[in-house]
Scaffold this motif. Structure first.
Motif, PDB file in Angstrom:
ATOM      1  N   ALA A 177       0.846  -1.185   0.000  1.00 17.47           N
ATOM      2  CA  ALA A 177       0.000   0.000   0.000  1.00 17.47           C
ATOM      3  C   ALA A 177       0.889   1.246   0.000  1.00 17.47           C
ATOM      4  N   ARG A 178       0.269   2.404  -0.202  1.00 17.09           N
ATOM      5  CA  ARG A 178       1.030   3.657  -0.190  1.00 17.09           C
ATOM      6  C   ARG A 178       1.369   4.040   1.240  1.00 17.09           C
ATOM      7  N   ASP A 179       2.585   4.510   1.418  1.00 11.54           N
ATOM      8  CA  ASP A 179       3.016   4.987   2.727  1.00 11.54           C
ATOM      9  C   ASP A 179       2.529   6.404   2.986  1.00 11.54           C
ATOM     10  N   TYR A 180       2.344   6.712   4.259  1.00 13.18           N
ATOM     11  CA  TYR A 180       2.267   8.105   4.694  1.00 13.18           C
ATOM     12  C   TYR A 180       3.688   8.524   5.062  1.00 13.18           C
ATOM     13  N   LEU A 181       4.191   9.556   4.405  1.00 12.57           N
ATOM     14  CA  LEU A 181       5.565   9.992   4.596  1.00 12.57           C
ATOM     15  C   LEU A 181       5.643  11.198   5.530  1.00 12.57           C
ATOM     16  N   VAL A 182       6.694  11.236   6.338  1.00 12.07           N
ATOM     17  CA  VAL A 182       6.925  12.324   7.285  1.00 12.07           C
ATOM     18  C   VAL A 182       8.311  12.901   7.019  1.00 12.07           C
ATOM     19  N   PRO A 183       8.414  14.168   6.599  1.00  6.86           N
ATOM     20  CA  PRO A 183       9.734  14.738   6.309  1.00  6.86           C
ATOM     21  C   PRO A 183      10.587  14.842   7.566  1.00  6.86           C
ATOM     22  N   ALA A 184      11.890  14.575   7.411  1.00  6.79           N
ATOM     23  CA  ALA A 184      12.828  14.621   8.526  1.00  6.79           C
ATOM     24  C   ALA A 184      13.533  15.981   8.539  1.00  6.79           C
ATOM     25  N   ARG A 185      13.207  16.824   9.492  1.00  6.21           N
ATOM     26  CA  ARG A 185      13.748  18.193   9.546  1.00  6.21           C
ATOM     27  C   ARG A 185      15.270  18.204   9.607  1.00  6.21           C
ATOM     28  N   LYS A 186      15.847  17.281  10.370  1.00  4.19           N
ATOM     29  CA  LYS A 186      17.295  17.281  10.551  1.00  4.19           C
ATOM     30  C   LYS A 186      18.037  16.563   9.429  1.00  4.19           C
ATOM     31  N   HIS A 187      17.273  15.989   8.502  1.00  2.00           N
ATOM     32  CA  HIS A 187      17.889  15.254   7.406  1.00  2.00           C
ATOM     33  C   HIS A 187      17.197  15.657   6.099  1.00  2.00           C
ATOM     34  N   PRO A 188      17.541  16.827   5.558  1.00  2.00           N
ATOM     35  CA  PRO A 188      16.860  17.358   4.370  1.00  2.00           C
ATOM     36  C   PRO A 188      16.805  16.346   3.233  1.00  2.00           C
ATOM     37  N   GLY A 189      15.611  16.215   2.651  1.00  2.00           N
ATOM     38  CA  GLY A 189      15.409  15.315   1.528  1.00  2.00           C
ATOM     39  C   GLY A 189      15.093  13.891   1.920  1.00  2.00           C
ATOM     40  N   GLN A 578       6.879  26.536   8.141  1.00  2.00           N
ATOM     41  CA  GLN A 578       6.984  25.110   8.438  1.00  2.00           C
ATOM     42  C   GLN A 578       7.559  24.344   7.252  1.00  2.00           C
ATOM     43  N   LEU A 579       7.145  24.716   6.043  1.00  2.00           N
ATOM     44  CA  LEU A 579       7.668  24.060   4.852  1.00  2.00           C
ATOM     45  C   LEU A 579       9.159  24.335   4.690  1.00  2.00           C
ATOM     46  N   ASP A 580       9.556  25.588   4.974  1.00  2.00           N
ATOM     47  CA  ASP A 580      10.970  25.952   4.842  1.00  2.00           C
ATOM     48  C   ASP A 580      11.836  25.155   5.813  1.00  2.00           C
ATOM     49  N   GLU A 581      11.332  24.978   7.064  1.00  2.00           N
ATOM     50  CA  GLU A 581      12.088  24.214   8.056  1.00  2.00           C
ATOM     51  C   GLU A 581      12.319  22.774   7.612  1.00  2.00           C
ATOM     52  N   LEU A 582      11.360  22.269   6.834  1.00  2.00           N
ATOM     53  CA  LEU A 582      11.428  20.875   6.391  1.00  2.00           C
ATOM     54  C   LEU A 582      12.032  20.738   4.999  1.00  2.00           C
ATOM     55  N   HIS A 583      12.458  21.884   4.417  1.00  2.00           N
ATOM     56  CA  HIS A 583      13.081  21.887   3.088  1.00  2.00           C
ATOM     57  C   HIS A 583      12.124  21.316   2.039  1.00  2.00           C
ATOM     58  N   ILE A 584      10.847  21.713   2.152  1.00  2.00           N
ATOM     59  CA  ILE A 584       9.832  21.234   1.227  1.00  2.00           C
ATOM     60  C   ILE A 584       9.306  22.406   0.407  1.00  2.00           C
ATOM     61  N   ALA A 585       9.228  22.215  -0.894  1.00  2.00           N
ATOM     62  CA  ALA A 585       8.636  23.212  -1.782  1.00  2.00           C
ATOM     63  C   ALA A 585       7.361  22.642  -2.372  1.00  2.00           C
ATOM     64  N   VAL A 586       6.253  23.341  -2.193  1.00  4.66           N
ATOM     65  CA  VAL A 586       4.977  22.925  -2.764  1.00  4.66           C
ATOM     66  C   VAL A 586       4.850  23.585  -4.130  1.00  4.66           C
ATOM     67  N   THR A 587       4.831  22.800  -5.159  1.00  9.81           N
ATOM     68  CA  THR A 587       4.835  23.353  -6.516  1.00  9.81           C
ATOM     69  C   THR A 587       3.470  23.868  -6.932  1.00  9.81           C
ATOM     70  N   GLU A 588       2.417  23.250  -6.407  1.00  4.96           N
ATOM     71  CA  GLU A 588       1.065  23.681  -6.770  1.00  4.96           C
ATOM     72  C   GLU A 588       0.113  23.293  -5.660  1.00  4.96           C
TER      73      GLU A 588
END
Length: 592
Positions: A177-189, A578-588
């Motif tokens: 099944a598809r995972d629910y993913l959680v970004p790791a703040r201390k480990h970008p990407g 919050q997105l910046d802390e997690l190094h996440i860019a929302v494209t749309e």
């Protein structure tokens, strides 16, 4: 005595008459019968008590309170003139001398009447779930859930299992099944994943030397909702046993489940050990499903040789399956609805004919079979007033459509279904591999960590082209109750060499196994015990026990079919910070 009250609202009886008491709860209803006379229903978690207002001061107080406000009532218990035998507290009432508002309901109108909340639109129920749960009929399912979980824990501990919790933040793994993913703040990407199940951790506990493990485990899968599956998260009775095989797992489940189902279920009869064991291929052939409802005494018959050349075009060149029903008394209207319902659920048509009271074949496709009437009646064991439902198509399509038809016929014909019982069975010998519907390539059919029947030798023969991979079975099993799959389980593959060969069949090499399952692979290289386990779904179990059609009825705070929490407003957008802390860019971003 409890804080703020002397008794609960289900406690007062005739022996309390004359006592001075304090009750607290929600003001459920007010019925005025005179200028200064009213009956008030006070409700708390435990039940209801009638409060009788008889003076001007108390009447003014009550008129100033909206329904569903929380109040405290202090007064004297007295015997009721007009008793209500339907209520535990129906012999008494309380005459108040003091009424205090503890929590004011600030709305004159509620989203729905509390005691009729189940009749409300589901969107409203989920948005105001805290009001919906005040309905005793809704609340009792949650109480049932609590009692069942307690009983499961108690039974497992009595069987020498240890209740051990496993991590919620873990690594993503291909488990179907598809995972629910959680970004790791201390480990970008990089990302954690919420566990689809504690599968690897419980096996690692076995390698660690723990003999018997269990937990009521939260599991997270990004799947679409169904009537018996909640999107997002669910709970299961996760268990694993060292130095154990299939029979050991079955023995525990067959000892734990029947008493709980008999005690807490809608029906007080449940299968006793040993549960019936049905090989997967036999189940598909006999019942048209790998989740058979054994309360139904009907089976599926292969009628390909008998009917494929009868001149009815949908049968020509296809597999034909039949479900024969004796003592059939349904009307033509009911038959038409039956066929329509089967087509809606299965996506395929079904056909029929029957014999009348004189034994003549009539109705449906009768004209295609009448010339060979006696041969067909003899082959299908048809007497007078016998119905034959038919499905056709490729083998699997004909089987699955016949399975739906069988279930519908069982519901339509009470003389062929013993509804008021819990009937368990084991489906065993599942295929190790299947062709994926989306990929079109070989994939694991069930659990990728299962032991193939035949071990390393059968896998090597399949790799060499000597054996069809689709013919390999595994020590995998499903627990089924009343047509609902409660659980999958397996004897685990604890040998690194067999594990690598098993994954190689689905295009994952040794390096892939070592990188995707490093802990599991390395642990098995240090001497792993043979082990086996299972994980029955708690939500589905309680749904069966409560007799509910929707799994959302037994979950305290369920999501809707679109995996939305309407009450909390989840999922929701978050701040850019919050997105910046997690190094996440929302494209749309989609508009709400």
């Amino acid at each position: 005595m409890m804080q703020n009250r002397t008794h609960n609202c289900n406690e007062l009886r005739m022996e309390h008459v004359g006592q001075h008491v304090t009750l607290v709860g929600w003001m459920e209803n007010v019925r005025e019968v005179g200028q200064n006379f009213a009956f008030v229903v006070l409700r708390d978690f435990y039940g209801t008590t009638q409060v009788v207002v008889e003076d001007e001061g108390m009447m003014a107080k009550i008129k100033d309170i909206n329904k569903e406000s929380t109040i405290s009532v202090t007064g004297t218990v007295r015997e009721r003139d007009s008793k209500n035998p339907k209520l535990p507290t129906g012999d008494i009432e309380v005459v108040p001398e003091k009424i205090e508002i503890l929590g004011r309901c600030r709305y004159n109108e509620l989203p729905f009447p509390i005691n009729r909340s189940r009749e409300a639109d589901e969107t409203q129920r989920l948005k105001y779930r805290y009001l919906d749960l005040r309905n005793p009929e809704v609340k009792k399912n949650i109480i049932l859930r609590c009692n069942v979980i307690f009983a499961l824990r108690k039974a497992m501990i009595e069987h020498d299992f240890l209740d051990i919790t496993t991590p919620i933040l873990t690594a993503s793994s291909p488990e179907g099944a598809r995972d629910y993913l959680v970004p790791a703040r201390k480990h970008p990407g990089k990302f954690y994943a919420l566990p689809q199940a504690p599968q690897q951790f419980k096996q690692l506990l076995m390698v660690s030397g723990f003999d018997r493990y269990f937990q009521i485990a939260p599991c997270f899968r990004d799947e679409d909702a169904r009537g018996d599956r909640s999107p997002g998260e669910f709970y299961q009775l996760d268990m694993e046993m060292s130095f154990a095989g299939q029979d050991d797992v079955f023995s525990v489940i067959e000892d734990v489940f029947p008493p709980i189902f008999a005690q807490y279920g809608l029906y007080n009869t449940a299968s006793t050990a040993p549960f019936k064991r049905i090989p997967y291929l036999e189940s598909m052939e006999t019942y048209g499903t790998d989740k058979p409802d054994l309360r139904i005494d009907l089976t599926v018959t292969d009628a390909t040789e008998l009917l494929s050349d009868c001149g009815f075009e949908p049968f020509s060149g296809n597999t034909v399956k039949a479900v024969v029903v004796s003592d059939f008394s349904a009307t033509r209207k009911q038959i038409d609805k039956l066929c329509a319902d089967v087509e809606v659920q299965s996506g395929n048509k079904c056909y029929w004919f029957r014999t009348d009271e004189q034994g003549q074949i009539v109705g449906g496709i009768a004209k295609f079979v009448s010339e060979r009437a006696e041969e067909i009646k003899a082959a299908l064991g048809m007497g007078n007033n016998t119905f034959v439902g038919l499905t056709a198509g490729k083998r699997e399509t004909a089987q699955k459509t016949a399975g739906v038809l069988r279930n519908k016929l069982g519901a339509l014909c009470p003389n062929h279904m013993d509804k008021e019982r819990y009937e368990f069975c084991w489906i065993v010998d599942f295929p190790m591999y299947e062709i994926g519907e989306e990929s079109g390539e070989l994939e694991f059919c069930h659990n990728p960590f299962s032991m193939p029947n035949g071990g390393l030798e059968i896998l090597k023969k399949a790799a060499a082209g000597e054996v069809d991979p689709l013919s390999i079975t595994a020590f995998q099993y499903d627990l089924v109750c009343n047509g609902v799959e409660l659980s999958s389980g397996a004897v685990r593959n604890h040998d690194p060499e067999i594990m690598i060969e098993a994954f190689r069949m689905v295009r994952l090499g040794e390096d892939d196994v070592k990188s995707k399952f490093p802990a599991m692979y390395n642990a098995f290289c240090y001497g792993a015990p043979p082990h086996a386990g299972i994980a029955p779904g708690v939500d589905r179990m309680v749904m069966l026990l409560a007799g509910e059609e929707s799994i959302r009825e037994i979950i305290p705070f369920p999501m809707n079919k679109n995996a939305q929490d309407l009450m909390m407003g989840a999922p929701s957008f978050v701040e850019q910070k919050q997105l910046d802390e997690l190094h996440i860019a929302v494209t749309e971003q989609e508009e709400e």
